[in-house]
Design an enzyme around this catalytic site. Structure first.
Site, short mmCIF file in Angstrom:
data_model
loop_
_atom_site.label_atom_id
_atom_site.label_comp_id
_atom_site.label_asym_id
_atom_site.label_seq_id
_atom_site.Cartn_x
_atom_site.Cartn_y
_atom_site.Cartn_z
N GLU A 215 0.88 -1.18 0.00
CA GLU A 215 0.00 0.00 0.00
C GLU A 215 0.91 1.22 0.00
O GLU A 215 1.43 1.62 1.04
CB GLU A 215 -0.90 -0.01 1.25
CG GLU A 215 -1.87 -1.18 1.29
CD GLU A 215 -3.09 -0.97 0.38
OE1 GLU A 215 -3.34 0.18 -0.03
OE2 GLU A 215 -3.78 -1.95 0.07
N CYS A 249 -2.17 9.56 2.64
CA CYS A 249 -1.72 8.96 1.37
C CYS A 249 -2.66 9.29 0.22
O CYS A 249 -2.22 9.41 -0.91
CB CYS A 249 -1.57 7.46 1.52
SG CYS A 249 -3.09 6.66 2.09
#
Ligand code: NAD
Length: 467
Positions: A215, A249
């Site tokens: 990720e 993010c």
């Protein structure tokens, strides 16, 4: 700082492997108990987690609940509600040539998994993958980020005492401890963080043929045109960008628009900053701080890359940087070369939609792209012509709260996805189970030697059609 002794790490992993081999983690009842206990911990010790998150990142209590603690509780509730269905073997069809037979897909746990977390949502990103790992019946090692030390400490103190110690361990540490962990053999490694370390993780995993979920991050673009109410678009951009002081993010990294749209948008972004955070953001308890001095210095070095429309003030002692919007930023500016990961929002002019699409497609595939346009043709072109982990029309960040949407990147922004049922699937092997009675024997007369002319005819003419 009390890191885990490196020489204890092989023993910790061996202990978990032993428990897994004993079948400790497999029963549905055990999985439910673990998830329920984790839920209880998050609720009972919520104020302690809020304090730790405040210490590490200046995170407001409400934001900590929204994006970390409450988010995890909702994920656990979803898992508990659906666990029985996820675990149930799925009956699938068999082709005519195989009949009589039954076929099932049976999910089984992978074994011992490693979860490596970053500092920006240090609680949520350490525990969210663990929810999937436990639901799927695995043992797990959690490696929180050393750059959010208060949260890491609290996880290390509370989680092993709450969950079954035989099957869940927390290793505290930085690069040497993580390196030692990566020398162990795991059945899955779930890494959240930057791509440079993602590559280190993937290399280490390759030695053991361990599957990985990565990720990662990247520069997530936002595109705005004048078919939408710009004041509302500005407010959503400001919210998505400046939560957690931009250290998200999936935050919009930069905004693309034509010169005329950006000229109208910039003052509206400034208004939205004032509306959400007031004018003295350094005093505002709703607004977080930068994680450490290295990140602060990197971010401050970008401030000269454009004209300040709002913000710009910063203070090294408190690691504060105002929510800042930069206009007239060139495409070649340093701020446009790497993920910003902080409270600076550059506005970059494009000639038109084609120019914006070419710009985005010519760069690494981002974790998310956000489009503010009510023009169906524009939306369709973004959907068809660009690739990103996620695509948000009219709203940033929120896709990750829909448990049925896969959350993950593509290309440089990562591989694999989780959330909801996918979190369970990531940590499960889907075993193919076929059962065929020995009588009647349909194989000897059709596919086994000796190959007679009749069998040859059958194979050449019919079998393909029956499969
Ligand atoms: P970080 O520095 O905390 O590192 C992440 C983890 O990697 C930590 O546990 C750390 O100990 C470990 N690590 C660091 N260097 C290592 C090395 N050389 N060898 C082995 N392990 C090592 O966090 P970060 O990477 O700065 O996190 C920010 C990045 O993460 C951003 O790019 C952001 O976009 C991305 N991110 C992605 C997601 C997502 O869900 N896709 C979520 C949050 C953050």
């Amino acid at each position: 700082m009390s890191f885990t002794a490196i020489d204890r790490i092989p023993g910790i992993v061996a202990g978990l492997r032993y428990s897994f081999a004993q079948g400790t983690t497999r029963p549905e009842q055990w999985r439910r108990e673990q998830l329920t206990k984790l839920r209880g911990l998050l609720l009972d010790r919520g104020p302690d987690f809020e304090r730790a998150l405040f210490e590490d990142l200046g995170k407001a209590g409400t934001e900590a609940q929204l994006t970390e603690i409450g988010f995890l509780v909702a994920e656990i509730d979803h898992a508990l509600q659906h666990l029985a269905g996820w675990m149930r073997p799925r009956r699938v069809g068999v082709p005519l040539a195989l009949q009589p037979a039954t076929a099932r897909v049976v999910p089984e746990p992978l074994g011992v998994v490693l979860v490596i977390a970053p500092w920006n949502y240090p609680l949520m990103l350490a525990l969210s993958p663990v929810i999937g790992a436990l639901a799927a019946g695995n043992a797990a090692v959690i490696k929180p980020s050393e750059l959010a030390p208060a949260t890491a400490r609290l996880i290390a103190q509370l989680v092993p005492d709450t969950l079954d110690k035989r099957a869940v361990a927390v290793v505290e540490g930085a690069v040497p401890e993580t390196t030692a962990l990566l020398e162990e053999r795991f059945d899955h490694i779930f890494y959240t963080g930057n791509g440079k370390v993602g590559r280190i993780v993937a290399h280490a995993a390759a030695d053991n043929l361990t599957p990985v979920t990565l990720e990662l991050g990247g520069k997530s673009p936002a595109y705005v045109d004048d078919s939408v109410p710009l004041a509302e678009a500005a407010k959503r951009l400001v919210w998505g960008k400046f939560m957690n002081a931009g250290q998200t993010c999936v935050a919009p990294d930069y905004v693309l628009g034509t010169r005329s749209v950006l000229a109208r948008l910039a003052p509206l972004l400034a208004d939205a900053v004032h509306e959400l955070y007031g004018s003295a953001t350094s005093e505002n308890p709703d607004y977080g701080r930068i994680v450490n001095r290295a990140q602060f210095d990197r971010l401050v070095s970008y401030l000269g890359d454009g004209d300040v429309a709002v913000g710009g003030a910063h203070d090294a002692t408190s690691l504060h940087i105002d929510p800042t919007v930069l206009t007239h930023v060139s495409r070649d500016a340093r701020i446009m070369q790497e993920e910003i990961f902080g409270p600076l929002l550059p506005l970059v002019a494009v000639d038109d939609l084609d120019d914006a699409l070419t710009f985005v497609v010519g760069r690494d595939k981002p974790l998310a792209a956000y489009v503010f346009s009510d023009d169906a043709a524009v939306r369709e072109r973004w959907e068809r012509e660009t690739s990103s982990g996620a695509l948000g029309f009219g709203v940033p960040v929120m896709h990750l709260t829909a448990p049925e949407l896969p959350f993950g990147g593509v290309g440089e922004s990562g591989m694999g996805a989780y959330h909801g049922e996918l979190s369970f699937r990531v940590f499960s092997h889907e075993k193919a189970v076929l059962a065929k009675p020995l009588r009647p024997d349909t194989l000897a007369p059709t596919v086994m030697p000796p190959f007679t002319a009749a069998k040859d005819g059958l194979v050449r003419k019919w079998l393909r059609k029956l499969l």
